[in-house]
Write an enzyme that holds these catalytic residues in place. Sequence first.
Site, PDB file in Angstrom:
ATOM      1  N   SER A   8      -9.733   1.674   2.740  1.00 59.55           N
ATOM      2  CA  SER A   8      -8.952   2.517   2.004  1.00 59.55           C
ATOM      3  C   SER A   8      -7.847   1.650   1.295  1.00 59.55           C
ATOM      4  O   SER A   8      -7.325   1.992   0.297  1.00 59.55           O
ATOM      5  CB  SER A   8      -8.175   3.562   2.777  1.00 59.55           C
ATOM      6  N   SER A  46     -10.068  -0.734   7.026  1.00 60.77           N
ATOM      7  CA  SER A  46      -9.358  -0.402   5.707  1.00 60.77           C
ATOM      8  C   SER A  46      -8.810  -1.729   5.138  1.00 60.77           C
ATOM      9  O   SER A  46      -8.407  -1.611   3.930  1.00 60.77           O
ATOM     10  CB  SER A  46      -8.333   0.600   5.736  1.00 60.77           C
ATOM     11  N   LYS A  79       0.810  -1.413  -0.010  1.00 60.46           N
ATOM     12  CA  LYS A  79      -0.056  -0.097   0.021  1.00 60.46           C
ATOM     13  C   LYS A  79       0.959   1.329  -0.236  1.00 60.46           C
ATOM     14  O   LYS A  79       1.917   1.307   0.738  1.00 60.46           O
ATOM     15  CB  LYS A  79      -0.995  -0.195   1.291  1.00 60.46           C
TER      16      LYS A  79
END
Lengths: 98, 277
Positions: free
Chosen positions: B154, B178, B79
């Site tokens: 997210s 997330s 990420k």
Amino acid sequence: MAELSNDDVRKVASLARLKLSDAEIEHFAEQLDGVLSYVHVLDELDVSNVEPMAHAVDVSNVLRDDATRPSLPRDEALANAPKTDGRYFLVPQILENA
Amino acid sequence: MELSGATASQLLEAMSSGATTAVEVTQTHLDAISSRDESVGAFLSVDAEGALAKAAEVDQKRAAGEPLGPLAGLPVAVKDNICTQGTSTTCASRMLENFVPPYNAHIVERLNAVDAVIIGKTNLDEFAMGSSTENSALKVTRNPWDLERTPGGSSGGSAAAVSASLVPFSIGSDTGGSIRQPASFCGVVGMKPTYGRVSRYGLVAFASSLDQIGPFANDVTGAALLLEALAGHDSRDSTSIDCPVPAYSQSVDQPLEGLRVGVVQEYLGEGTDDDVR
């Protein structure tokens, strides 16, 4: 039952540097009181036999020796800055005649 | 064996038996990204050169009979709110669009230490604040199962990358869902480890007392293997827990009988789709 007085709201507003009119103080006191009453639903639970838990794992203060160790070289630390003088970060001036 | 879509353990087996090489595994996944990620939008950056160099190093070590890390040659996506030294870490924000971290996050050091191949950085809602990966300042990520739908967020880029078979596993971060929510949306395995289990050093903070880094994978064993690599004490994160890391991958076949699972019924109330319920 109102738990939050207008003075409480005035104090919170002043701490948050918010300027509120008397009408707004009245309005927010009512709203915040509603929020607190909503959370008080939790008081109905009997938790007298439940051990308080703040973390899934037992943790205590974490300390270390205050010893010097290698840090980022200056040029690498400055590499991402849009503007430097080679020693410091340069930022736009925000105070006049400073 | 089809390499793209294979699980981490299948790929490890194929590499150790000599059926394939780390370079071939990495190249196959890079090709998958080239051909499919234009429509999915999981990646913000792909480091083909760095990934192939690491894969070649793994193959050379294997040929020389040198010891290899437990995730040797496996492609992994990270990420883009986790610092990777020398490659951009944008947090999907214009503010950090040109930020190149001068250091690696703890978990990036761990991935390097276990010989994983970091293939690229994945999209997220800006600074991890969102639940659909549509609030990225750089691009929108789509759900590989239906490109008209959101992958969740997210960590939507990391979830979609696994779901679209662009990597066997990936790294996300979870503050208030997330990892778990996009894993569910994309039909992959994802979990938020216990707070303190994985060091947050080098993770761009959202809410420090809740943030935790964790794995996505295309099977449970893959997630367990990845968590084994990520977990462990790091003195640079004072909330990192100093206790041994169990061999999670060894216990994934353990029967669930006798375990009690708590379900919050209110979460499955009105407004929840029947298919989800």
